[in-house]
Design an enzyme around this catalytic site. Structure first.
Site, PDB file in Angstrom:
ATOM      1  N   HIS A 100       0.848  -1.203   0.000  1.00 53.96           N
ATOM      2  CA  HIS A 100       0.000   0.000   0.000  1.00 53.96           C
ATOM      3  C   HIS A 100       0.878   1.246   0.000  1.00 53.96           C
ATOM      4  CE1 HIS A 100       0.449   0.958   4.374  1.00 53.96           C
ATOM      5  NE2 HIS A 100       0.475  -0.352   4.531  1.00 53.96           N
ATOM      6  N   ASP A 102      -0.416   4.443   0.830  1.00 50.37           N
ATOM      7  CA  ASP A 102      -0.838   5.458   1.799  1.00 50.37           C
ATOM      8  C   ASP A 102      -0.106   5.234   3.115  1.00 50.37           C
ATOM      9  OD1 ASP A 102      -2.383   3.060   2.265  1.00 50.37           O
ATOM     10  OD2 ASP A 102      -3.702   4.239   3.570  1.00 50.37           O
ATOM     11  N   ASP A 133       6.604   1.313   6.195  1.00 45.30           N
ATOM     12  CA  ASP A 133       5.181   0.942   6.148  1.00 45.30           C
ATOM     13  C   ASP A 133       4.410   1.883   5.231  1.00 45.30           C
ATOM     14  OD1 ASP A 133       2.691  -0.142   6.740  1.00 45.30           O
ATOM     15  OD2 ASP A 133       2.525   0.881   8.661  1.00 45.30           O
ATOM     16  N   GLU A 164      -5.125   1.567   2.983  1.00 41.29           N
ATOM     17  CA  GLU A 164      -4.962   0.535   4.008  1.00 41.29           C
ATOM     18  C   GLU A 164      -4.946   1.143   5.402  1.00 41.29           C
ATOM     19  OE1 GLU A 164      -3.187  -2.131   6.870  1.00 41.29           O
ATOM     20  OE2 GLU A 164      -2.302  -0.249   6.174  1.00 41.29           O
ATOM     21  N   GLU A 165      -4.332   2.321   5.539  1.00 32.02           N
ATOM     22  CA  GLU A 165      -4.185   2.921   6.864  1.00 32.02           C
ATOM     23  C   GLU A 165      -5.482   3.508   7.409  1.00 32.02           C
ATOM     24  OE1 GLU A 165      -1.781   2.185   8.468  1.00 32.02           O
ATOM     25  OE2 GLU A 165       0.111   2.253   7.392  1.00 32.02           O
ATOM     26  N   HIS A 430       4.031   3.544  12.396  1.00 26.28           N
ATOM     27  CA  HIS A 430       2.947   4.352  12.967  1.00 26.28           C
ATOM     28  C   HIS A 430       3.441   5.345  14.022  1.00 26.28           C
ATOM     29  CE1 HIS A 430      -0.647   1.551  11.787  1.00 26.28           C
ATOM     30  NE2 HIS A 430       0.319   1.535  10.873  1.00 26.28           N
TER      31      HIS A 430
END
Length: 460
Positions: A100, A102, A133, A164-165, A430
């Site tokens: 992903h 995003d 990520d 996805e996030e 994150h």
């Protein structure tokens, strides 16, 4: 796929040596492209500039086109996803490569040692939001294709999601409407982690998740705390007591009826947990004591946000209402809706002093438990061994939730699913100072190039 012995499809050390040298030559360009992607602030949360997500999708599409893939950017009510395709040679299988583009919000930039969207290397790691990520996942796929000079021995479909996030809300529609283009014999989902620096891993279990908003009211308006404090309960205290009921005195989740399991023993001890999590001296480890089971296969509940007057702006009043956002991770085989019902039931039974309660489902996602055996899995483990110079890969669970994995498993039940990743225990995905270990990233790129080679030699 044919049920072939793991060693048979590989053409000895010469392919490994050739692809290893090719990846080494490619890495400067792969890194430059990764840094360019990382510099795009493609945060998919609504409150951020969504033109940057569009920009990121276009950049990914251009990278795939440059490798000869036919590419389309698709939207099904959400953020843009990129689908690229190379047809399979006669008799060869097709592999779907997922990542992903995003990213998570950066948070307070003061917590970062360098600007989050200005990638920089320190100590062999590349720092930046999305550097690991999951833009490194995107570039690992591209590196594997480049290693084969754009002509891998298998058909390749690259699917790079753009939301996805924020929960992959449109993924189900994409899989429904574009499923025939995404169908494959094997699916590589590059959004997980390795066990440690120097030790590769396949992720075979993922916890599911439930996220709820818990609202409590005790008054129809806030009142003076001196005049009414004592017999009149305030909503903040009621909410705090309610949230405290979610764990017992040892910190074990107290919601009855939730499933749990036992993880394999990989020698993970409290010292490593403290180091990797940043647990402060004197703060106790909570739960059952079986650390990997508590991290991977048993429920966990966390209060991730509270709406109440801030310390700086608080007045001497009894708050009429307060609310919290609660995240519950559930066992890989737990039904999310059943877990939600059990959580609601617990909250209703433990609401103090007759306070009015509202529980709203904010998000849910199913867990995943893979069949870790089979010829494709054997080829993946062999590719990992080659890429990590003989180190045996391990099968791990992940406590975080990746609901799209279950979605792919449901949509393509005949495909072998491999959950791989570029992260390591120091990545801090994150969080502030997210980073990618560049040495491990090269091994990941090698492993995927080896895997495509091995799967091509298996035949369809």
């Amino acid at each position: 796929m044919t049920d072939t012995d793991a060693a048979a499809p590989h053409n000895g050390p010469e392919n490994t040596a050739r692809l290893t040298a090719r990846i080494a030559d490619l890495m400067p360009g792969v890194r430059a492209d990764l840094e360019a992607l990382t510099a795009i602030p493609s945060v998919s949360l609504d409150s951020f500039d969504q033109t940057q997500v569009d920009r990121s999708a276009e950049a990914v599409a251009e990278l795939l086109r440059a490798e000869g893939l036919s590419v389309e950017i698709v939207r099904e009510g959400g953020r843009p996803a990129v689908i690229g395709h190379l047809p399979a040679p006669d008799g060869a299988p097709t592999v779907l490569l997922y990542a992903h583009h995003d990213v998570q919000p950066p948070g307070d930039e003061k917590d970062w040692d360098s600007p989050p969207f200005e990638p920089v290397e320190r100590g062999g790691r590349l720092y930046g939001r999305g550097a690991a990520d999951d833009k490194a996942g995107v570039m690992a796929h591209i590196a594997a294709i480049r290693a084969h000079d754009g002509r891998p021995p298998v058909g390749v479909t690259v699917f790079v999601e753009g939301e996805e996030e924020v929960g992959s809300d449109s993924l189900a529609t994409i899989l429904e409407r574009h499923g025939d283009r995404l169908r494959a014999d094997a699916i590589v989902l590059a959004d997980s982690t390795n066990w440690d620096i120097g030790t590769p891993a396949l992720t075979t279990t993922l916890r599911g998740m439930i996220r709820v908003v818990v609202s409590v009211r005790t008054l129809d308006h806030s009142v003076h705390s001196g005049m009414y404090g004592g017999p009149v309960p305030d909503a903040i205290t009621a909410l705090v007591r309610l949230l405290a009921s979610l764990h017992d005195d040892k910190g074990t989740v107290a919601v009855k009826g939730l499933r749990g399991g036992t993880a394999s023993d990989l020698g993970y001890d409290e010292a490593r947990l403290r180091l990797e999590s940043g647990l402060l001296d004197g703060v106790q480890v909570i739960g059952s004591g079986d650390l990997l089971s508590d991290l991977w296969t048993r429920p966990a509940i966390t209060t991730i946000g509270i709406d109440a007057p801030s310390v700086d702006t608080a007045s001497n009043t009894l708050a009429a209402s307060a609310r919290a956002k609660v995240s519950m991770r559930i066992a890989p085989d737990e039904d999310p809706r059943e877990a939600y019902r059990l959580l609601q039931e617990h909250l209703r039974e433990h609401t103090p002093w007759g306070a009015q309660l509202e529980v709203t489902l904010d998000d849910e996602g199913a867990g995943f438990s893979a069949d870790a055996s089979g010829p494709v899995q054997d080829q993946a483990r062999a590719a990992f061994r080659d890429a990590w110079d003989g180190t045996e890969p391990v099968d791990i669970g992940v406590g975080g939730s990746i609901p799209f994995v279950a979605a792919f498993a449901e949509r393509f039940p005949e495909a072998a699913i491999l959950v791989t990743g570029v992260e390591d225990p120091d990545t801090r995905a994150h969080g502030a100072n997210e980073s990618l270990h560049l040495g491990e990233f090269e091994r990941v790129c090698r492993a995927e190039a080896f895997l495509l080679d091995r799967l091509g030699r298996m035949g369809s």
